[in-house]
Design an enzyme around this catalytic site. Structure first.
Site, PDB file in Angstrom:
ATOM      1  N   GLY A  63      -9.196  38.912 -31.591  1.00 64.12           N
ATOM      2  CA  GLY A  63     -10.611  38.591 -31.703  1.00 64.12           C
ATOM      3  C   GLY A  63     -10.813  37.094 -31.742  1.00 64.12           C
ATOM      4  O   GLY A  63     -10.061  36.329 -31.143  1.00 64.12           O
ATOM      5  N   GLU A  64     -11.871  36.653 -32.405  1.00 63.75           N
ATOM      6  CA  GLU A  64     -12.216  35.228 -32.559  1.00 63.75           C
ATOM      7  C   GLU A  64     -12.687  34.589 -31.262  1.00 63.75           C
ATOM      8  O   GLU A  64     -13.022  33.404 -31.246  1.00 63.75           O
ATOM      9  CB  GLU A  64     -11.029  34.401 -33.082  1.00 63.75           C
ATOM     10  CG  GLU A  64     -10.434  34.849 -34.384  1.00 63.75           C
ATOM     11  CD  GLU A  64      -9.251  33.999 -34.824  1.00 63.75           C
ATOM     12  OE1 GLU A  64      -8.946  32.989 -34.147  1.00 63.75           O
ATOM     13  OE2 GLU A  64      -8.618  34.344 -35.835  1.00 63.75           O
ATOM     14  N   GLY A  65     -12.660  35.309 -30.145  1.00 62.21           N
ATOM     15  CA  GLY A  65     -12.931  34.695 -28.851  1.00 62.21           C
ATOM     16  C   GLY A  65     -11.683  34.188 -28.162  1.00 62.21           C
ATOM     17  O   GLY A  65     -11.775  33.505 -27.134  1.00 62.21           O
TER      18      GLY A  65
END
Length: 337
Positions: free
Chosen positions: A304-306
């Protein structure tokens, strides 16, 4: 800046036909250029597709990424009280602080890819409601989070990278994906941040209970019923980017599931977005197929997190370097063009 009807979810859902569209003329010119470059036609595969995609959405046959914006939205979820994550909700704020100090994976990947990163926490001290007992958000709360996401988008950027942080949001994502695409909850639930077998069972039961309670929700109403503030903010950012004709790179399962209610309302809402990578969460490949997306990368990631979207930015930059920098057959004096 958005020119979007944020007065109701129904009004937003009806706004797709009024949004700016793809510039076929710029895309055709970019495609024609690709056919004259010193390579066999189509030999750069999806790099060529990306260049044409960028040309159409930026309205420029020779598009560039001078300014890439990355946004990470963070939210907390009432369903964490059901033991759906091995981490407590306090970790969300702790990770936001880590992002702000530059210590997370997304910080390093944005620096490498040349993206400016902003982290947007959304009322972390006020989790959404437990969606097995009530809608996760009221319509007003959902619209407010969407507005926050929209306002975070810089209309001058050339591409938008979207990511998220929120303990419990892999369960939220499974619920959103299942509500949009159907099928049993077990098909959409994975281990997230490392749930054991008992944790996975709790996640499945939570998703099933939420879907049962909100079985009548459709389209964007699914977002309010089952989503979180970070998911709503992601949807708002996607819509604002569409108004400004900014292409969007979505991260993995959580980001794609966040966008799924937009697809349910009208597939055209995601025309300017590409899924950056396929997560190892079991539901992601299934979700991408359901919404007609072919992810750009497959690296076995699930952070996640980009992070996957930031990696895809490097791929996008490579596509445009070839598109803009290669010589044509005529320029190079090479026969065959």
């Amino acid at each position: 800046m958005t020119d979007l009807p944020f007065d109701s979810l129904a009004a937003l859902a009806d706004s797709a036909p009024t949004l700016p569209g793809f510039d076929d003329g710029a895309a055709d010119a970019a495609r024609a250029r690709q056919d004259t470059l010193t390579k066999p036609p189509g030999s750069l595969g999806r790099l060529e597709e990306l260049a044409i995609f960028m040309a159409g959405w930026r309205g420029d046959p020779r598009p560039h990424v001078f300014d890439a914006q990355a946004l990470v939205f963070a939210g907390n979820h009432g369903i964490t009280a059901r033991g759906v994550s091995p981490f407590p909700p306090e970790v969300t704020a702790q990770m936001v602080a880590n992002f702000e100090r530059g210590g997370a994976a997304i910080n390093q990947l944005c620096r490498h890819a040349g993206a400016r990163l902003s982290v947007v926490p959304l009322e972390l001290d006020r989790p959404t409601a437990d969606f097995t007992e009530a809608p996760a958000m009221t319509e007003a709360e959902c619209l407010d989070a969407m507005r926050t996401g929209a306002e975070a988008v810089d209309p001058k950027c050339d591409v938008l990278i979207l990511g998220e942080m929120g303990i419990g949001n892999s369960t939220v994502s499974a619920a959103l994906a299942c509500a949009v695409c159907g099928g049993p909850a077990v098909d959409w639930v994975g281990r997230g941040t490392g749930a054991d077998d008992a944790g996975v069972a709790r996640k499945i039961a939570t998703v099933e209970a939420g879907l049962s309670r909100h079985a009548d929700a459709t389209g964007l109403a699914i977002l309010a019923a089952l989503g979180g503030r970070e998911q709503a903010a992601i949807c708002g950012a996607i819509l604002a980017a569409r108004v400004a004709r900014i292409p969007v790179l979505l991260d993995g399962f959580i980001c794609t599931a966040a966008a799924a209610p937009l697809f349910a309302a009208d597939p055209a809402f995601l025309a300017h977005a590409r899924v950056a990578h396929v997560s190892r969460e079991p539901g992601h490949a299934r979700l991408c197929a359901a919404i007609g997306q072919d992810p750009l990368l497959d690296l076995g990631m699930a952070l996640g997190e980009g992070t996957g979207a930031a990696l895809a930015l490097s791929l996008l930059r490579a596509a445009l370097e070839c598109h803009n920098g290669m010589a044509t057959f005529a320029e190079a004096g090479v026969a065959g063009g």
